[in-house]
Scaffold this motif. Sequence first.
Motif, mmCIF file in Angstrom:
data_model
loop_
_atom_site.group_PDB
_atom_site.id
_atom_site.type_symbol
_atom_site.label_atom_id
_atom_site.label_comp_id
_atom_site.label_asym_id
_atom_site.label_seq_id
_atom_site.Cartn_x
_atom_site.Cartn_y
_atom_site.Cartn_z
ATOM 1 N N LEU A 237 31.359 29.509 77.185
ATOM 2 C CA LEU A 237 30.453 29.431 78.415
ATOM 3 C C LEU A 237 29.047 29.873 76.881
ATOM 4 C CD1 LEU A 237 31.135 32.241 80.661
ATOM 5 C CD2 LEU A 237 31.587 29.372 80.548
ATOM 6 N N GLY A 238 27.486 29.137 77.350
ATOM 7 C CA GLY A 238 26.668 29.298 76.551
ATOM 8 C C GLY A 238 25.449 30.110 76.940
ATOM 9 N N MET A 239 25.547 31.252 77.212
ATOM 10 C CA MET A 239 24.912 32.393 77.293
ATOM 11 C C MET A 239 23.645 32.369 76.467
ATOM 12 S SD MET A 239 26.628 33.566 79.482
ATOM 13 C CE MET A 239 26.316 35.345 80.305
ATOM 14 N N ASP A 240 22.802 31.249 76.983
ATOM 15 C CA ASP A 240 21.679 30.913 75.532
ATOM 16 C C ASP A 240 19.897 30.468 75.968
ATOM 17 O OD1 ASP A 240 21.726 28.881 77.099
ATOM 18 O OD2 ASP A 240 23.470 27.414 75.670
ATOM 19 N N ARG A 241 19.516 31.218 76.856
ATOM 20 C CA ARG A 241 18.489 30.746 77.739
ATOM 21 C C ARG A 241 18.148 32.977 77.178
ATOM 22 N NH1 ARG A 241 17.560 26.722 82.104
ATOM 23 N NH2 ARG A 241 17.300 24.874 80.434
ATOM 24 N N PHE A 242 18.253 33.338 76.629
ATOM 25 C CA PHE A 242 17.643 34.741 76.400
ATOM 26 C C PHE A 242 15.996 34.884 76.210
ATOM 27 C CE2 PHE A 242 21.629 35.792 75.902
ATOM 28 C CZ PHE A 242 21.974 37.845 76.544
ATOM 29 N N GLY A 243 15.165 35.081 76.753
ATOM 30 C CA GLY A 243 13.869 34.858 76.315
ATOM 31 C C GLY A 243 13.229 34.327 77.329
ATOM 32 N N HIS B 14 35.524 38.513 78.407
ATOM 33 C CA HIS B 14 35.392 37.185 77.859
ATOM 34 C C HIS B 14 34.790 37.085 76.972
ATOM 35 C CE1 HIS B 14 37.396 35.711 81.150
ATOM 36 N NE2 HIS B 14 36.737 36.505 82.380
ATOM 37 N N ALA B 15 34.287 37.728 75.758
ATOM 38 C CA ALA B 15 33.768 37.501 74.653
ATOM 39 C C ALA B 15 34.067 36.476 73.803
ATOM 40 C CB ALA B 15 33.395 38.902 74.174
ATOM 41 N N GLY B 16 34.984 36.409 73.620
ATOM 42 C CA GLY B 16 35.785 35.199 73.429
ATOM 43 C C GLY B 16 35.985 34.073 73.412
ATOM 44 N N ARG B 17 35.037 33.581 75.430
ATOM 45 C CA ARG B 17 34.696 32.452 75.408
ATOM 46 C C ARG B 17 32.863 32.007 75.281
ATOM 47 N NH1 ARG B 17 38.063 28.468 74.822
ATOM 48 N NH2 ARG B 17 40.106 29.255 75.753
ATOM 49 N N THR C 257 30.028 39.553 67.458
ATOM 50 C CA THR C 257 31.267 38.990 65.980
ATOM 51 C C THR C 257 31.776 38.176 66.455
ATOM 52 O OG1 THR C 257 31.228 41.184 64.537
ATOM 53 C CG2 THR C 257 32.156 39.068 63.716
ATOM 54 N N ALA C 258 32.952 38.246 67.537
ATOM 55 C CA ALA C 258 33.477 37.268 67.831
ATOM 56 C C ALA C 258 32.300 36.025 68.963
ATOM 57 C CB ALA C 258 33.966 37.990 69.324
ATOM 58 N N MET C 259 31.157 36.196 69.215
ATOM 59 C CA MET C 259 30.175 36.240 70.344
ATOM 60 C C MET C 259 29.845 35.003 69.247
ATOM 61 S SD MET C 259 29.869 37.858 73.376
ATOM 62 C CE MET C 259 28.818 39.083 72.576
ATOM 63 N N LEU C 260 29.924 35.597 68.267
ATOM 64 C CA LEU C 260 27.834 35.038 67.149
ATOM 65 C C LEU C 260 28.903 34.448 66.236
ATOM 66 C CD1 LEU C 260 25.132 37.404 67.691
ATOM 67 C CD2 LEU C 260 25.345 34.614 69.084
ATOM 68 N N VAL C 261 30.600 34.940 65.262
ATOM 69 C CA VAL C 261 30.836 34.399 64.279
ATOM 70 C C VAL C 261 32.070 33.406 65.218
ATOM 71 C CG1 VAL C 261 31.389 34.756 62.032
ATOM 72 C CG2 VAL C 261 29.358 35.984 63.210
ATOM 73 N N ASP C 262 32.570 34.066 65.403
ATOM 74 C CA ASP C 262 34.867 33.491 65.696
ATOM 75 C C ASP C 262 34.156 32.476 66.967
ATOM 76 O OD1 ASP C 262 34.851 35.566 63.716
ATOM 77 O OD2 ASP C 262 35.597 36.850 65.496
ATOM 78 N N VAL C 263 33.800 32.739 67.626
ATOM 79 C CA VAL C 263 33.260 31.282 68.873
ATOM 80 C C VAL C 263 32.925 30.180 67.940
ATOM 81 C CG1 VAL C 263 33.147 30.984 71.132
ATOM 82 C CG2 VAL C 263 33.929 32.740 70.884
ATOM 83 N N PRO C 264 32.092 30.528 67.439
ATOM 84 C CA PRO C 264 31.060 29.098 66.815
ATOM 85 C C PRO C 264 32.347 28.489 65.409
ATOM 86 C CG PRO C 264 29.598 30.876 67.230
ATOM 87 C CD PRO C 264 31.111 31.722 67.365
ATOM 88 N N ARG C 265 32.708 28.720 64.996
ATOM 89 C CA ARG C 265 33.302 29.468 63.954
ATOM 90 C C ARG C 265 35.022 27.965 65.532
ATOM 91 N NH1 ARG C 265 35.823 33.043 62.018
ATOM 92 N NH2 ARG C 265 37.682 32.437 62.993
ATOM 93 N N ARG C 266 35.600 28.438 65.225
ATOM 94 C CA ARG C 266 36.167 28.065 66.547
ATOM 95 C C ARG C 266 36.563 26.768 66.819
ATOM 96 N NH1 ARG C 266 38.271 33.439 67.608
ATOM 97 N NH2 ARG C 266 37.410 32.620 69.790
#
Length: 324
Positions: A229-235, A257-260, A309-318
């Motif tokens: 899930l892209g929680m990607d429109r902050f602002g 759901h932080a891992g998603r 860290t999951a949302m900003l590092v781990d999920v993008p990497r995986r």
Amino acid sequence: MSPVETVRGAVDSAELGRTYMHEHVFVLTADVQNNHPGEWGDEDERVADAVAKLRALAAQGVRTIVDPTVIGLGRYIPRIQRVAEQVPELNIVVATGVYTYDSVPFFFHHRGPALGAGVPDPMVDMFVGDITEGIAGTGVKAAMLKCAIDREGLTPGVERVMRAVARAHHLTGVPITVHTHPGRRTGAEVKRVLCEEEGVEPARIVLGHSGDTTDCDHLAELADAGFVLGMDRFGINVGTTFEARADTLVEMCRRGHAGRMVLSQDAACYIDWIDPGALAFLPQWHYLHLGEDVLPHVRERGVTEEQITAMLVDVPRRFFEGPR
């Protein structure tokens, strides 16, 4: 670990670090810019402004941004190369695809499937070439595929792009981001077309702009189905508020759901879709908003460092590494 293509070449997925999965450098209307260059102004000044803004982002500890600027959004890689060369501390991942809410661009109206059933779609070869050979002779390779489905739903043009993206994915293994409209639950159409009919694994798809809704039950269904899930429109607080976006993120983390989820702002150094004066009404829409405002807010409400860290590092990497 896996190599991930960036503007300056491939990096190991372990080196992506803190990653914002949906940020633009420039969003432009190419025909207007090419024919009315006075609107754009001085090229060197625009590049210098972008460099300054991205350096400030890198100073917050962000190491990678994914720029999903494709056909329909004014992608011009030589300019992005100029910027990237001056911000070596930041990886910029670029995309290929077509951005449309309704019909395909006129270039495709009388090519490929438009000429008859079974005629190969030239979009597929274009996308694959951007990924495997590089974009427009620059040597820069796309590491993401992009399509869109908005309020208009699954129009024939949207469906055609979506299926071309799916086929390019299967030929290259590159993951997909989809601009969606969660208020219209277009994620269900993505699931049907890309996953059930075209065989793309949900874990290889970011459902962009999922944070545009506060319906956490709907978001949880998509997360449970395997999507990112892209929680990607902050602002972008139009029709919503800072608190609504941030508290939806808090609730989704509380539900486990932080891992998603991945985070971003869908910001740009410059976007010509909006009169510059109107941007004063969106004071939080910039690259630093997540670090300055959103993360402190959600920390105060129980989101842990592990979840961040999951949302900003781990999920993008995986997401970029793909199945193992």
